[in-house]
Scaffold this active site. Structure first.
Site, short mmCIF file in Angstrom:
data_model
loop_
_atom_site.label_atom_id
_atom_site.label_comp_id
_atom_site.label_asym_id
_atom_site.label_seq_id
_atom_site.Cartn_x
_atom_site.Cartn_y
_atom_site.Cartn_z
CD GLU A 347 -2.90 -1.31 2.27
OE1 GLU A 347 -2.75 -0.53 3.24
OE2 GLU A 347 -3.77 -2.20 2.25
CD GLU A 449 -5.07 -7.66 0.96
OE1 GLU A 449 -5.87 -6.99 1.63
OE2 GLU A 449 -3.84 -7.46 0.96
#
Length: 572
Positions: A347, A449
């Site tokens: 991220e 995810e």
């Protein structure tokens, strides 16, 4: 005299123009034909164009679909309509009679004046009811940049405006060329998904049955069974799976891939400096290894300060650099060759804990050290809100591409694109458009995810999950899908497939049904006059059994990607 319907549309256009000017500081230019004029474009097959571009070009390409419903019969411009406005004025398209049972894909080429580069957003204003993002592009002044996006509607609209904004609203000139808005019916969209699956996830095979002299055998019974799937489809697991035989059986009966939810993250493996704890991930790794399940490594670093070990936060830059190198070496050396992938710095489009302290080349250094420590592992970027939404300016598809290219230029060996896929209501045409642009990089794309936000009820979650999974599986650039559904007694992050007693929830029914659909059931038939039996199978491993009279023979084979028919000879 104008009809009442045309008059209403004319009034709606004027209202939209006034509304946009008041709310966006922009005037609008109608760049499509007037109400009631028929498009000259005739959609022959409803075929989708996967073409996309991430390089900036000297001239725009022609409009996709010949402009679709933005191109009208009075236009002789081969690249479709072009609109140009100066200052803070925005180019725009006005379109009519959009409906909620249609997938719309939008594209165009964008160029700036007044700024060297800027994030430009294409927005849709349907029937005076607010606006929504339908695509973004990092545009430049020295070349043309390709914007590709799309949308669906919750209700039909009479009059809608597609307009463009630069994110910071500074005065600049935006030029849009080769605009295209192409509608697809739900059946057309589904048809194209199925055709892509047939071409990319399946392959034709022919079993030739012969006797020891090579003479073909006619009328033999041929039975083919798939024993393993080539496409990785899996889920996150947590330490809750250890010692839980029922959960373990449930998992391996369905999935051929796994990722550990938290157990490999730095705060789990080293909660205090020098206190290394690998016992839990070691046990989880032994479980997946014993069942031939491939496993992703998640993650080495996480740029989010809130996910950084407490003891790391106070380190000096020198001590932090030493600590991160030790982290990579201890993790990658211990598990060298065990994890197929590693999310190296998680991220980093949204957070910058390490780069703020170690400099802008910190991530490139992470990749280089990780590559040296385990050269067989595929190293990934991993990010959220790239495909989930159009409204996150930090993680647009172009921002992802630019960051990846920067890392490569700095020497990082970056080999995979990770898309987390934490969806609210999915925008499937936009999702496909983003995948098209990422596919131009020729790297494996993984959904890492996937889940659906728990603000929705169970049935809605199931509907949205099926949409996402079908689109991901059907896209030719996607190499694997991981669900973020590690089961805990108190629930899951956002979405559980089952309750704690392993009874399916609606999303679990969706997953089971799709897993069943995307595998080759037992295929049985007789060898024909040429001693052959043909079938179409999903890629993976197979066992074939041939019976003829009192004689039986068995063989194994694999179906790997390829356009040609796979030929297997079984001697009986």
């Amino acid at each position: 005299m104008r009809s009442s319907s045309s008059a209403l549309k004319h009034v709606a256009v004027l209202f939209l123009v006034s509304w946009m000017a008041a709310h966006c500081g922009n005037e609008l230019v109608v760049a499509a034909g007037p109400p009631g004029q028929s498009p000259s474009f005739r959609q022959k097959t409803g075929w989708y164009d996967y073409s996309a571009y991430t390089d900036c070009r000297g001239q725009p390409e022609p409009a996709q679909y010949n402009g679709g419903i933005l191109r009208y019969s009075n236009s002789d411009d081969p690249t479709g309509y072009k609109t140009t406005e100066t200052g803070v004025l925005s180019p725009a398209f006005v379109v009519y009679d959009l409906n909620k049972t249609t997938m719309y894909t939008f594209s165009g080429w964008i160029k700036l004046e007044g700024s060297s580069s800027a994030l430009v957003t294409a927005r849709l204003a349907p029937d005076n009811s607010g606006t929504r993002c339908i695509g973004t592009v990092l545009a430049r002044s020295d070349c043309w940049s390709f914007l590709k996006g799309g949308f669906t509607l919750d209700w039909p609209t009479q009059t809608s405006v597609i307009f463009f904004q630069n994110a910071d609203r500074t005065p600049m000139k935006i030029t849009v060329a080769s605009g295209s808005l192409q509608p697809f019916t739900m059946d057309q969209w589904s048809m194209h998904q199925k055709d892509t699956i047939r071409k990319r996830r399946k392959r034709m095979a022919t079993i030739h049955v012969a006797d020891p002299h090579g003479t073909r055998v006619v009328g033999a019974t041929v039975s083919v069974q798939q024993t393993a799937k080539d496409f990785p489809f899996g889920s996150a697991i947590a330490s809750t799976i250890l010692g839980n035989d029922a959960y373990q059986k449930w998992f391996v009966d369905r999935f051929n891939a796994a990722v550990f939810e938290d157990e490999l993250k730095w705060y789990s493996t080293e909660p205090a400096s020098g206190l290394l704890r690998f016992d839990v991930p070691d046990q989880m790794l032994a479980f997946v290894r014993s069942h031939r399940v491939m496993v992703r490594g998640h993650n080495i670093f996480w740029e989010n300060q809130d996910a950084t070990p407490r003891w790391v936060k106070g380190l000096s830059p020198e001590d932090l650099r030493s600590a991160v190198n030790t982290r990579i070496q201890s993790l990658m050396t211990r598990y060298r060759g065990e994890f197929a992938h590693w999310d190296v710095n998680n991220e980093m489009l949204h957070y910058n804990f390490y780069e703020q302290r170690l400099g802008p080349n910190a991530t490139a250094d992470f990749f280089s050290v990780a590559q040296d420590a385990d050269p067989l592992a595929t190293l990934f970027m991993n990010e959220y809100n790239v495909v989930e939404t159009c409204d996150d300016g930090s993680s647009t598809v172009d921002a992802y591409v630019a960051r990846l290219k920067d890392l490569r230029a700095a020497g990082a060996v970056l080999e995979g694109i990770g898309l987390e896929g934490h969806f609210s209501k999915p925008n499937i045409p936009y999702m496909r458009a983003v995948l098209d642009k990422l596919a131009t990089l020729n790297l494996p794309i993984w959904f890492t995810e996937v889940d659906i936000n728990n603000k929705f009820d169970a049935q809605t979650q199931a509907v949205y999950l099926e949409q996402v999974l079908r689109e991901a599986y059907a896209h030719p650039a996607v190499s694997g899908v991981m669900l973020w559904t590690a089961l805990h007694q108190g629930g899951c992050y956002q979405m559980c497939l089952t309750d704690w007693n392993l009874n399916n929830l609606p999303v679990g029914d969706v997953v089971d049904r799709l897993l069943q659909e995307w595998q080759t059931g037992q295929a049985t038939g007789l060898s024909d006059a040429h001693g052959a039996y043909s079938f179409s199978g999903y890629l993976g491993e197979f066992v074939v059994t041939v019976n003829y009279g009192n004689t039986s023979a068995q063989s194994t084979f694999s179906l790997s990607p390829g356009d040609e028919t796979r030929h297997i000879t079984v001697q009986i």
